[in-house]
Design an enzyme around this catalytic site. Structure first.
Site, PDB file in Angstrom:
ATOM      1  N   TYR A   1       0.810  -1.214   0.000  1.00 16.82           N
ATOM      2  CA  TYR A   1       0.000   0.000   0.000  1.00 16.82           C
ATOM      3  C   TYR A   1       0.842   1.262   0.000  1.00 16.82           C
ATOM      4  O   TYR A   1       0.412   2.295  -0.499  1.00 16.82           O
ATOM      5  CB  TYR A   1      -0.897   0.032   1.237  1.00 16.82           C
ATOM      6  CG  TYR A   1      -2.153  -0.797   1.150  1.00 16.82           C
ATOM      7  CD1 TYR A   1      -2.092  -2.182   1.122  1.00 16.82           C
ATOM      8  CD2 TYR A   1      -3.393  -0.191   1.113  1.00 16.82           C
ATOM      9  CE1 TYR A   1      -3.244  -2.941   1.057  1.00 16.82           C
ATOM     10  CE2 TYR A   1      -4.556  -0.939   1.055  1.00 16.82           C
ATOM     11  CZ  TYR A   1      -4.472  -2.317   1.027  1.00 16.82           C
ATOM     12  OH  TYR A   1      -5.615  -3.060   0.964  1.00 16.82           O
TER      13      TYR A   1
ATOM     14  N   LYS B   1       3.426 -15.418   2.785  1.00 20.08           N
ATOM     15  CA  LYS B   1       3.667 -16.168   1.544  1.00 20.08           C
ATOM     16  C   LYS B   1       5.177 -16.386   1.460  1.00 20.08           C
ATOM     17  O   LYS B   1       5.840 -15.993   0.496  1.00 20.08           O
ATOM     18  CB  LYS B   1       3.097 -15.377   0.346  1.00 20.08           C
ATOM     19  CG  LYS B   1       3.165 -16.084  -0.988  1.00 20.08           C
ATOM     20  CD  LYS B   1       2.130 -17.182  -1.171  1.00 20.08           C
ATOM     21  CE  LYS B   1       2.330 -17.888  -2.519  1.00 20.08           C
ATOM     22  NZ  LYS B   1       1.442 -19.061  -2.690  1.00 20.08           N
TER      23      LYS B   1
ATOM     24  N   ASP C   1      -2.457 -18.689   0.842  1.00 20.89           N
ATOM     25  CA  ASP C   1      -3.415 -19.408  -0.015  1.00 20.89           C
ATOM     26  C   ASP C   1      -4.113 -20.512   0.780  1.00 20.89           C
ATOM     27  O   ASP C   1      -5.336 -20.674   0.713  1.00 20.89           O
ATOM     28  CB  ASP C   1      -2.752 -19.932  -1.302  1.00 20.89           C
ATOM     29  CG  ASP C   1      -1.433 -20.656  -1.083  1.00 20.89           C
ATOM     30  OD1 ASP C   1      -0.927 -20.663   0.054  1.00 20.89           O
ATOM     31  OD2 ASP C   1      -0.901 -21.217  -2.062  1.00 20.89           O
TER      32      ASP C   1
ATOM     33  N   ASP D   1      -6.327  -7.287   4.454  1.00 20.98           N
ATOM     34  CA  ASP D   1      -7.482  -6.663   3.797  1.00 20.98           C
ATOM     35  C   ASP D   1      -8.368  -7.747   3.186  1.00 20.98           C
ATOM     36  O   ASP D   1      -9.585  -7.780   3.409  1.00 20.98           O
ATOM     37  CB  ASP D   1      -6.983  -5.698   2.711  1.00 20.98           C
ATOM     38  CG  ASP D   1      -8.118  -5.030   1.965  1.00 20.98           C
ATOM     39  OD1 ASP D   1      -9.065  -4.577   2.631  1.00 20.98           O
ATOM     40  OD2 ASP D   1      -8.065  -4.966   0.724  1.00 20.98           O
TER      41      ASP D   1
ATOM     42  N   ASP E   1     -12.266  -9.461   4.777  1.00 17.00           N
ATOM     43  CA  ASP E   1     -13.568  -9.468   4.078  1.00 17.00           C
ATOM     44  C   ASP E   1     -14.096 -10.905   3.999  1.00 17.00           C
ATOM     45  O   ASP E   1     -15.293 -11.158   4.223  1.00 17.00           O
ATOM     46  CB  ASP E   1     -13.434  -8.918   2.649  1.00 17.00           C
ATOM     47  CG  ASP E   1     -13.596  -7.394   2.546  1.00 17.00           C
ATOM     48  OD1 ASP E   1     -13.223  -6.709   3.513  1.00 17.00           O
ATOM     49  OD2 ASP E   1     -14.087  -6.912   1.507  1.00 17.00           O
TER      50      ASP E   1
HETATM   51  C1  IPM Z   1     -10.399  -1.299   3.992  1.00 20.79           C
HETATM   52  C2  IPM Z   1     -10.434  -0.801   2.562  1.00 20.79           C
HETATM   53  C3  IPM Z   1      -9.228   0.076   2.293  1.00 20.79           C
HETATM   54  C4  IPM Z   1      -7.992  -0.812   2.404  1.00 20.79           C
HETATM   55  C5  IPM Z   1      -9.213   0.835   0.950  1.00 20.79           C
HETATM   56  C6  IPM Z   1     -10.474   1.592   0.711  1.00 20.79           C
HETATM   57  C7  IPM Z   1      -8.032   1.762   0.864  1.00 20.79           C
HETATM   58  O1  IPM Z   1     -10.539  -1.857   1.668  1.00 20.79           O
HETATM   59  O2  IPM Z   1     -10.399  -0.467   4.912  1.00 20.79           O
HETATM   60  O3  IPM Z   1     -10.388  -2.509   4.200  1.00 20.79           O
HETATM   61  O4  IPM Z   1      -7.634  -1.519   1.442  1.00 20.79           O
HETATM   62  O5  IPM Z   1      -7.374  -0.795   3.473  1.00 20.79           O
HETATM   63 MN    MN Z   2     -10.922  -3.768   2.632  1.00 24.05          MN
END
Ligand code: IPM
Ligand code: MN
Ligand code: NAD
Length: 347
Positions: free
Chosen positions: A139, A184, A217, A241, A245
């Site tokens: 990032y 990884k 993975d 990240d 999710d």
């Molecule tokens: C999160 C989001 C952010 C990230 C983006 C919007 C920069 O996906 O907060 O998880 O990747 O950290």
């Molecule tokens: Mn995210």
């Protein structure tokens, strides 16, 4: 519990879930009889529209002065071609605040077995804390962006890995005493450094905690196969990240998941893990629980108000156990009606 909060509603469903969190904050403050001051600031796409910058100087100053920052969400297709995108503002905020450790708890709430896409025998007992490194890695590395070639540099230093590893091991001591470090290391150099540093810190300071290393993975697979096996998951920025999710939806919806981003002191940044959800913005369908639980994490970590935080969590548990919920978890509540139900449960 006194102090100041900078609130950044942001874009899409951000202002909707932020308003819901404020409804619940007002209720818990009334109940505890204390005072917190908060003010709202432009951030993200809304700040591009109002001030031409996703992270204006006045917002930056307010965030660095406040005890805590409460953020909704940012981004949306209308700003995807902006010279400085809303997402760049979010990265600049995290970096300016020095919040290198992003704590993302993922918990199965009452009734969660029915909301989960997994079989109930597999979903039962999900209770993990993802500790995501937040201010390093791909990032923040040097970028080259051409029309025929592009690159993103991934760099980690020993210090950057050490400080987030300490947070993960310390969190594990207050939980079930297990850390799964995800990397990884079979391919990536920064992952080999990551694994070596995590092992060193473990051997030196945390031999009472059980440590395992898992390749990312395989981890994506194991999260589906046996999610309740995990306690603390420690990983770098991009892997965290993605895996968070994935993990969140195992409990029913990404809309349920909160986060706290911390550095060395008590100041923190608190935001649900979801984005601006442009597909449901303005419909009242956004689940506010992730934002509400982020406010609870703020009370706990930045204001030392553990009992107020626990009261919010209990209110959420009671409301979900009563079958209330937004459409993403099979309910018929709106964002506002669910927030009011949580606020009522606090009375
Ligand atoms: C999160 C989001 C952010 C990230 C983006 C919007 C920069 O996906 O907060 O998880 O990747 O950290
Ligand atoms: Mn995210
Ligand atoms: P998203 O998280 O916004 O949405 C993914 C899916 O989850 C959508 O179907 C959405 O409707 C659903 N969802 C998200 N939050 C929900 C909630 N509270 N209740 C019910 N359903 C919910 O991810 P995306 O669509 O990939 O990204 C949209 C925008 O948000 C992009 O601009 C992205 O960069 C940004 N984003 C911002 C943050 C942040 O502010 N921290 C985080 C992730 C994405």
């Amino acid at each position: 519990m006194t102090g100041t909060i900078a609130i950044l509603p942001g874009d899409g469903v951000g202002p909707e879930v932020t308003a819901a969190a404020v409804t619940v904050l007002r209720a818990v403050i009334a109940r505890e009889g204390r005072s917190l001051d908060w003010r709202f600031y432009d951030f993200g796409g809304a700040a591009i529209d109002a001030q031409g910058d996703p992270f204006p100087d006045a917002t930056r100053a307010a965030c660095l002065e406040a005890d805590a920052v409460l953020l909704g969400a940012i981004g949306g297709p209308q700003w995807d071609q902006a010279p400085k995108r809303p997402e760049a503002g979010l990265l600049a905020l995290r970096s300016a605040m020095g919040v290198f450790a992003n704590l993302r708890p993922v918990t199965l709430w009452p009734g969660g077995e029915a909301m989960s896409p997994l079989r109930d025998t597999i979903a039962r007992g999900i209770d993990m804390l993802i500790v995501r490194e937040l201010t390093g890695g791909l990032y923040f590395g040097e970028k080259v962006e051409g029309t025929s070639t592009a690159s993103d540099l991934c760099t980690y230093t020993r210090d950057e890995v050490e400080r987030v590893a300490h947070k993960a091991f310390q969190a594990a001591r207050l939980r079930r005493g297990r850390v799964t470090s995800v990397d990884k290391a079979n391919v990536i150099a920064t992952s080999r450094l990551w694994r070596a540093v995590v092992s060193d810190i473990h051997a030196r300071d945390y031999s009472d905690v059980v440590l395992e290393h898992v390749l990312v993975d395989a981890m994506a697979m194991k999260l589906i196969q046996q999610p309740s096996a995990f306690d603390v998951i420690l990983t770098e920025n991009l892997f965290g990240d993605i895996l968070s999710d994935e993990a969140s939806v195992l409990t029913g919806s990404i809309g349920l998941a909160p986060s706290a981003s911390l550095g060395e002191g008590h100041r923190g940044l608190y935001e649900p893990i979801h984005g601006s959800a442009p597909d449901i913005a303005g419909t009242g369908k956004a689940n506010p629980i992730g934002a509400i639980l982020s406010a609870a994490m703020m009370l706990q970590f930045s204001f030392g108000a553990a009992s107020a935080a626990a009261a919010i969590e209990q209110a959420v548990r009671d409301v979900l156990a009563a079958g209330r919920g937004t459409p993403d978890i099979g309910g018929s509540d709106t964002t506002d009606s669910l927030a009011l139900a949580v606020a009522d449960a606090l009375k």
